[in-house]
Structure formats: C-alpha cells, structure tokens
Motif scaffolding. Structure first.
Motif, PDB file in Angstrom:
ATOM      1  N   ILE A  87       0.838  -1.189   0.000  1.00  0.00           N
ATOM      2  CA  ILE A  87       0.000   0.000   0.000  1.00  0.00           C
ATOM      3  C   ILE A  87       0.877   1.244   0.000  1.00  0.00           C
ATOM      4  O   ILE A  87       1.662   1.465   0.926  1.00  0.00           O
ATOM      5  CB  ILE A  87      -0.940   0.022   1.208  1.00  0.00           C
ATOM      6  CG1 ILE A  87      -1.780  -1.251   1.266  1.00  0.00           C
ATOM      7  CG2 ILE A  87      -1.827   1.258   1.150  1.00  0.00           C
ATOM      8  CD1 ILE A  87      -2.690  -1.441   0.083  1.00  0.00           C
ATOM      9  N   ILE A 128      -3.696   5.302  -1.395  1.00  0.00           N
ATOM     10  CA  ILE A 128      -4.989   5.021  -2.003  1.00  0.00           C
ATOM     11  C   ILE A 128      -5.682   6.333  -2.326  1.00  0.00           C
ATOM     12  O   ILE A 128      -5.869   7.169  -1.446  1.00  0.00           O
ATOM     13  CB  ILE A 128      -5.863   4.163  -1.076  1.00  0.00           C
ATOM     14  CG1 ILE A 128      -5.205   2.808  -0.829  1.00  0.00           C
ATOM     15  CG2 ILE A 128      -7.256   3.991  -1.668  1.00  0.00           C
ATOM     16  CD1 ILE A 128      -5.941   1.948   0.181  1.00  0.00           C
ATOM     17  N   SER A 155      -9.620   9.545  -0.569  1.00  0.00           N
ATOM     18  CA  SER A 155      -8.764   9.625   0.605  1.00  0.00           C
ATOM     19  C   SER A 155      -9.072  10.854   1.449  1.00  0.00           C
ATOM     20  O   SER A 155      -8.824  10.852   2.658  1.00  0.00           O
ATOM     21  CB  SER A 155      -7.293   9.642   0.185  1.00  0.00           C
ATOM     22  OG  SER A 155      -7.011  10.749  -0.650  1.00  0.00           O
ATOM     23  N   ARG A 203     -15.345   4.709   5.618  1.00  0.00           N
ATOM     24  CA  ARG A 203     -13.975   4.222   5.495  1.00  0.00           C
ATOM     25  C   ARG A 203     -13.224   4.363   6.810  1.00  0.00           C
ATOM     26  O   ARG A 203     -13.536   5.208   7.649  1.00  0.00           O
ATOM     27  CB  ARG A 203     -13.230   4.935   4.361  1.00  0.00           C
ATOM     28  CG  ARG A 203     -12.478   6.220   4.741  1.00  0.00           C
ATOM     29  CD  ARG A 203     -13.401   7.376   4.947  1.00  0.00           C
ATOM     30  NE  ARG A 203     -12.660   8.632   5.098  1.00  0.00           N
ATOM     31  CZ  ARG A 203     -13.120   9.688   5.724  1.00  0.00           C
ATOM     32  NH1 ARG A 203     -14.345   9.669   6.252  1.00  0.00           N
ATOM     33  NH2 ARG A 203     -12.378  10.794   5.812  1.00  0.00           N
ATOM     34  N   ASN A 224      -9.372   4.791   7.295  1.00  0.00           N
ATOM     35  CA  ASN A 224      -8.107   4.963   6.587  1.00  0.00           C
ATOM     36  C   ASN A 224      -6.942   4.258   7.272  1.00  0.00           C
ATOM     37  O   ASN A 224      -6.000   3.827   6.608  1.00  0.00           O
ATOM     38  CB  ASN A 224      -7.792   6.453   6.429  1.00  0.00           C
ATOM     39  CG  ASN A 224      -8.708   7.149   5.451  1.00  0.00           C
ATOM     40  OD1 ASN A 224      -9.233   6.531   4.526  1.00  0.00           O
ATOM     41  ND2 ASN A 224      -8.898   8.453   5.639  1.00  0.00           N
ATOM     42  N   ASN A 250      -7.137   0.766   5.950  1.00  0.00           N
ATOM     43  CA  ASN A 250      -7.372   0.607   4.515  1.00  0.00           C
ATOM     44  C   ASN A 250      -8.623  -0.220   4.261  1.00  0.00           C
ATOM     45  O   ASN A 250      -8.612  -1.172   3.471  1.00  0.00           O
ATOM     46  CB  ASN A 250      -6.150  -0.019   3.838  1.00  0.00           C
ATOM     47  CG  ASN A 250      -4.926   0.860   3.932  1.00  0.00           C
ATOM     48  OD1 ASN A 250      -4.998   2.068   3.719  1.00  0.00           O
ATOM     49  ND2 ASN A 250      -3.787   0.267   4.251  1.00  0.00           N
ATOM     50  N   ILE A 274      -9.922  -0.662  -5.585  1.00  0.00           N
ATOM     51  CA  ILE A 274      -8.967   0.252  -4.978  1.00  0.00           C
ATOM     52  C   ILE A 274      -8.231   0.980  -6.090  1.00  0.00           C
ATOM     53  O   ILE A 274      -7.594   0.354  -6.936  1.00  0.00           O
ATOM     54  CB  ILE A 274      -7.956  -0.491  -4.086  1.00  0.00           C
ATOM     55  CG1 ILE A 274      -8.665  -1.461  -3.147  1.00  0.00           C
ATOM     56  CG2 ILE A 274      -7.104   0.510  -3.321  1.00  0.00           C
ATOM     57  CD1 ILE A 274      -9.604  -0.811  -2.177  1.00  0.00           C
TER      58      ILE A 274
END
Length: 115
Positions: free
Chosen positions: A28, A31, A53, A71, A73, A76, A97
C-alpha cells in the motif's frame, strides 16, 4: 502486490439489511479512491458508492438514501451499509482500490435479495 478482500454478502429478504466490508493489504502506497461496484445479470460493473482519501463520497442514484459508505483509513478498509434492500439490488458486489496509476479489484461478494 495488493490484495483486496470483500465480505458480508448473503441472502436477505426484501427490506432487509447487509453490511459489506472491504480490506486492502500488501504494498500500500497511497490510495486515492476506494469504491463499491456491482455486477448483475450482465457483464458490466456499475458504481454503487465511492470515497476518496480526503473523504469525498459519491453515490449512484439507485443507492442514495439507502446505502451508506464509510472508510477507516488506518486500516485501509471501507464498508457499505445497505438498508431497505430490493430484489434489483441482487448482484455480485466488487471492491475496487484506485491508486495513482493502478486499480485493483477484489473477488466479489454475492448479495441476493428475495422477493
């Protein structure tokens, strides 16, 4: 590489609720967007809801007012709370994603809403 895993699908009656989850893991970097798409009888995957994001949320007209995307964060992870489900919501729901240059899809989780 990035792995995307969805869960939470199942069989419910009209008017019922489900909560879908999607988690991304692996390499990652950053994103940009995480979103939910669904594929019904055809081969097209249509946007259901997405979140950037920065927290900007977009809903399909069919989802607005009934579905809620959220979400986390730090993990993820995104969720899709689906209420007042209808038979026409029956589909395989996929998580996507979006990074700056690449997109990754999950395997999908099936949602079936009985009449």
């Amino acid at each position: 590489q990035v792995q995307v895993v969805e869960s939470g699908g199942g069989l419910v009656q009209t008017g019922g609720s489900l909560n879908l989850s999607c988690s991304a893991s692996g390499n990652i970097f950053r994103i940009n967007i995480m979103g939910w798409y669904r594929q019904g009888l055809g081969d097209q995957r249509d946007l259901v809801a997405s979140v950037t994001s920065g927290g900007t949320i977009n809903y399909a007209d069919s989802a607005k007012g009934r579905f809620t995307i959220s979400r986390d964060n730090t993990k993820n992870t995104i969720h899709l709370q689906m209420d007042s489900l209808k038979p026409e919501d029956t589909a395989v729901y996929y998580c996507r994603i979006d990074f700056t240059r690449y997109k990754f899809w999950g395997q999908g989780t099936r949602v079936t809403v009985s009449s």
